[in-house]
Design a protein around this motif. Structure first.
Motif, PDB file in Angstrom:
ATOM      1  N   SER A 163       0.830  -1.198   0.000  1.00 21.77           N
ATOM      2  CA  SER A 163       0.000   0.000   0.000  1.00 21.77           C
ATOM      3  C   SER A 163       0.866   1.250   0.000  1.00 21.77           C
ATOM      4  O   SER A 163       0.560   2.234  -0.654  1.00 21.77           O
ATOM      5  CB  SER A 163      -0.949  -0.007   1.202  1.00 21.77           C
ATOM      6  N   ASP A 164       2.003   1.183   0.707  1.00 22.04           N
ATOM      7  CA  ASP A 164       2.930   2.305   0.843  1.00 22.04           C
ATOM      8  C   ASP A 164       4.262   1.942   0.196  1.00 22.04           C
ATOM      9  O   ASP A 164       5.170   1.490   0.876  1.00 22.04           O
ATOM     10  CB  ASP A 164       3.115   2.631   2.322  1.00 22.04           C
ATOM     11  N   ASP A 165       4.495   2.130  -1.116  1.00 17.49           N
ATOM     12  CA  ASP A 165       3.564   2.804  -1.997  1.00 17.49           C
ATOM     13  C   ASP A 165       3.553   2.105  -3.355  1.00 17.49           C
ATOM     14  O   ASP A 165       3.537   2.751  -4.384  1.00 17.49           O
ATOM     15  CB  ASP A 165       3.959   4.268  -2.139  1.00 17.49           C
ATOM     16  N   ALA A 166       3.598   0.748  -3.323  1.00 19.27           N
ATOM     17  CA  ALA A 166       3.447   0.014  -4.583  1.00 19.27           C
ATOM     18  C   ALA A 166       2.115   0.344  -5.234  1.00 19.27           C
ATOM     19  O   ALA A 166       2.001   0.367  -6.470  1.00 19.27           O
ATOM     20  CB  ALA A 166       3.549  -1.491  -4.330  1.00 19.27           C
ATOM     21  N   SER A 167       1.100   0.630  -4.417  1.00 22.05           N
ATOM     22  CA  SER A 167      -0.204   0.998  -4.977  1.00 22.05           C
ATOM     23  C   SER A 167      -0.097   2.265  -5.807  1.00 22.05           C
ATOM     24  O   SER A 167      -0.654   2.367  -6.910  1.00 22.05           O
ATOM     25  CB  SER A 167      -1.224   1.173  -3.851  1.00 22.05           C
ATOM     26  N   GLY A 168       0.641   3.278  -5.300  1.00 23.48           N
ATOM     27  CA  GLY A 168       0.812   4.515  -6.053  1.00 23.48           C
ATOM     28  C   GLY A 168       1.626   4.324  -7.318  1.00 23.48           C
ATOM     29  O   GLY A 168       1.307   4.884  -8.367  1.00 23.48           O
ATOM     30  N   VAL A 169       2.684   3.491  -7.232  1.00 24.34           N
ATOM     31  CA  VAL A 169       3.504   3.225  -8.408  1.00 24.34           C
ATOM     32  C   VAL A 169       2.693   2.489  -9.468  1.00 24.34           C
ATOM     33  O   VAL A 169       2.767   2.803 -10.664  1.00 24.34           O
ATOM     34  CB  VAL A 169       4.751   2.408  -8.018  1.00 24.34           C
ATOM     35  N   ALA A 170       1.908   1.498  -9.043  1.00 24.00           N
ATOM     36  CA  ALA A 170       1.066   0.754  -9.985  1.00 24.00           C
ATOM     37  C   ALA A 170       0.110   1.695 -10.698  1.00 24.00           C
ATOM     38  O   ALA A 170      -0.149   1.550 -11.905  1.00 24.00           O
ATOM     39  CB  ALA A 170       0.297  -0.339  -9.250  1.00 24.00           C
ATOM     40  N   ALA A 171      -0.428   2.675  -9.983  1.00 22.22           N
ATOM     41  CA  ALA A 171      -1.327   3.654 -10.599  1.00 22.22           C
ATOM     42  C   ALA A 171      -0.581   4.493 -11.632  1.00 22.22           C
ATOM     43  O   ALA A 171      -1.084   4.738 -12.734  1.00 22.22           O
ATOM     44  CB  ALA A 171      -1.946   4.547  -9.531  1.00 22.22           C
ATOM     45  N   VAL A 172       0.627   4.949 -11.299  1.00 23.95           N
ATOM     46  CA  VAL A 172       1.409   5.757 -12.238  1.00 23.95           C
ATOM     47  C   VAL A 172       1.714   4.962 -13.505  1.00 23.95           C
ATOM     48  O   VAL A 172       1.572   5.462 -14.631  1.00 23.95           O
ATOM     49  CB  VAL A 172       2.709   6.250 -11.582  1.00 23.95           C
ATOM     50  N   LEU A 173       2.129   3.697 -13.340  1.00 22.12           N
ATOM     51  CA  LEU A 173       2.434   2.860 -14.501  1.00 22.12           C
ATOM     52  C   LEU A 173       1.213   2.658 -15.398  1.00 22.12           C
ATOM     53  O   LEU A 173       1.317   2.721 -16.628  1.00 22.12           O
ATOM     54  CB  LEU A 173       2.962   1.502 -14.035  1.00 22.12           C
TER      55      LEU A 173
END
Length: 457
Positions: free
Chosen positions: A161-171
């Motif tokens: 969640s901190d912060d693979a979730s954000g990276v996945a969204a960017v990709l």
């Protein structure tokens, strides 16, 4: 006289363009794949740790392997993306127990007509395993030895969640939006060094400031993979949008823009505007940009599970890829809209009096002394400009309440409206209905605004 009755006396000067849904923005929302977001989160988890001091040369473990995989994903998304590594050598300092390389992964989608203006979509890919020390209340935690810090640096830190979730969204946003062309440049960047004190984003911001890059928006995602809090609450139909003071700052205007876009294009997820820089005693990669006056906000889950953060239990088992994908849909809509929108008008000017230079809003009481007289300039008007709209609100209201479309004029007087009791802004609208971020008539001094002032007179 009451606010509502005052506004009813204002004549409409021009026909406002229809607020139709932009097909590219709508398609961006539709094309975001929950399955791809989930797959990226799982892959980032598989590196075991993405700690800043973890392995850089191991093929499957550590921050180096994660970095190479992210780089490859950007490259595979589209030949239009210009992918690079920005490497910085950071010396030992209080939060950094030894010298380390901080490497940001950047993918640029060049704009067509305004390549010098950037919309930045970001997250951080480093992770950390740092549970709170078992220290009695009021006492200072003991200093860790170098050996203890090295051991902690290699501990499992899946950081889903901190912060693979954000990276996945960017990709995923990069994959979807790079299939299109936009007027402004999009920069997709995942930072390292966030867990060391926002190092990667701070260095990126410093470079942007030195090069006088016009960053129109920073859309940062940090912890968007959680929909269940530590006390059992579940909220999956809203996302928090943090934006810094003052109330009409560039970041606050960006937050209002996000709410408007969300309401139009993805009402399934409510943008909860939180009018503060970040969570209490916390920070994120948008912080450095906001400090320099760039419009920057943070997207974060409506609820957090603090037990899992910065621990070995921040895993896919405790995350929600579907929620992260919904946040990605909202961010994609905002980014796509901004990258096609006209530039914001300029509502500020510098004035020197008695040897003192100050920033003034181009607003006055008019010749009568009792009206709202507004002036603005547009140094780079859109080729398909429909015109401008003045927005107004009561000084106690968080959101714009009224709108007057005034066509292509760059000055307008609203009779009988008090400029002391109300707040005003103006935005540009093109023939397709794309809208700029509102430029406020509230005086402020920021890096972004100072750049605009140079073109006013």
């Amino acid at each position: 006289m009451r606010w509502a009755s005052v506004l009813l006396t204002i004549p409409l000067m021009a026909q406002s363009p229809a607020r139709s849904l932009n097909p590219i923005v709508r398609k961006a929302v539709e094309d975001i794949s929950t399955e791809k977001v989930a797959a990226s989160m799982r892959k980032l988890e598989s590196f075991e740790t993405r700690g800043n001091f973890s392995q850089t040369d191991h093929p499957t473990r550590g921050i180096g392997a994660a970095r190479r995989w992210i780089f490859e994903q950007f490259q595979a998304a589209s030949p239009r993306l210009q992918v690079r590594l920005d490497t910085y050598k950071v010396k030992k300092q209080p939060r950094i127990f030894r010298d380390v390389e901080v490497v940001n992964v950047v993918a640029v989608l060049p704009g067509t007509t305004h390549p010098g203006r950037q919309v930045l979509i970001s997250a951080h890919y480093d992770s950390i395993n740092q549970p709170p020390p078992a220290t009695p209340a009021g006492e200072t935690p003991p200093e860790l030895t170098g050996e203890e810090q090295e051991k902690r640096a290699m501990a499992p830190a899946p950081g889903v969640s901190d912060d693979a979730s954000g990276v996945a969204a960017v990709l995923e946003i990069a994959r979807v939006l790079s299939q299109h062309e936009f007027e402004k440049t999009m920069v997709f960047v995942v930072f390292a060094g966030e867990e060391l004190g926002l190092i990667g984003s701070t260095l990126h911001t410093q470079k942007a400031k030195e090069q006088k890059i016009a960053i129109e928006a920073v859309l940062n995602s940090d912890i968007i993979g959680t929909e269940v809090s530590g006390d059992g609450r579940r909220i999956n139909r809203a996302v928090r949008i943090f934006s810094d003071d003052p109330n009409d700052s560039p970041s606050r205007q960006l937050a209002r823009y996000i709410k408007d876009v969300g309401d139009r294009y993805f009402p399934r997820l409510e943008p909860m505007l939180i009018f503060r820089a970040d969570r209490v005693a916390r920070g994120g990669d948008h912080t450095a940009f906001a400090r320099e006056g760039f419009p920057a906000v943070r997207f974060t889950s409506a609820v957090e599970h603090y037990t899992h953060q910065h621990s070995a239990t921040d895993t896919m088992m405790n995350a929600s890829p579907e929620y992260a994908a919904n946040v990605a849909r909202l961010k994609a809509a905002v980014a796509a809209g901004l990258a096609q929108a006209p530039n914001s008008p300029v509502t500020m000017r510098e004035s020197t009096r008695y040897g003192q230079t100050s920033t003034l809003a181009t607003i006055s009481r008019g010749s009568s002394g009792y009206d709202a007289e507004l002036r603005w300039k547009d140094p780079e008007p859109a080729s398909d400009l429909a015109g401008y709209a003045i927005v107004m609100r009561n000084s106690l209201s968080p959101f714009w309440e009224k709108e007057i479309f005034v066509g292509k004029e760059t000055a307008h007087t609203i009779p009988g409206v008090d400029i002391d009791n109300n707040l005003f802004g103006v935005k540009a609208i093109d023939l397709q209905g794309n809208e700029s971020i509102v430029a406020s008539f509230s005086a402020r001094s920021s890096f972004a605004e100072r750049r605009k002032i140079e073109t006013y007179e």
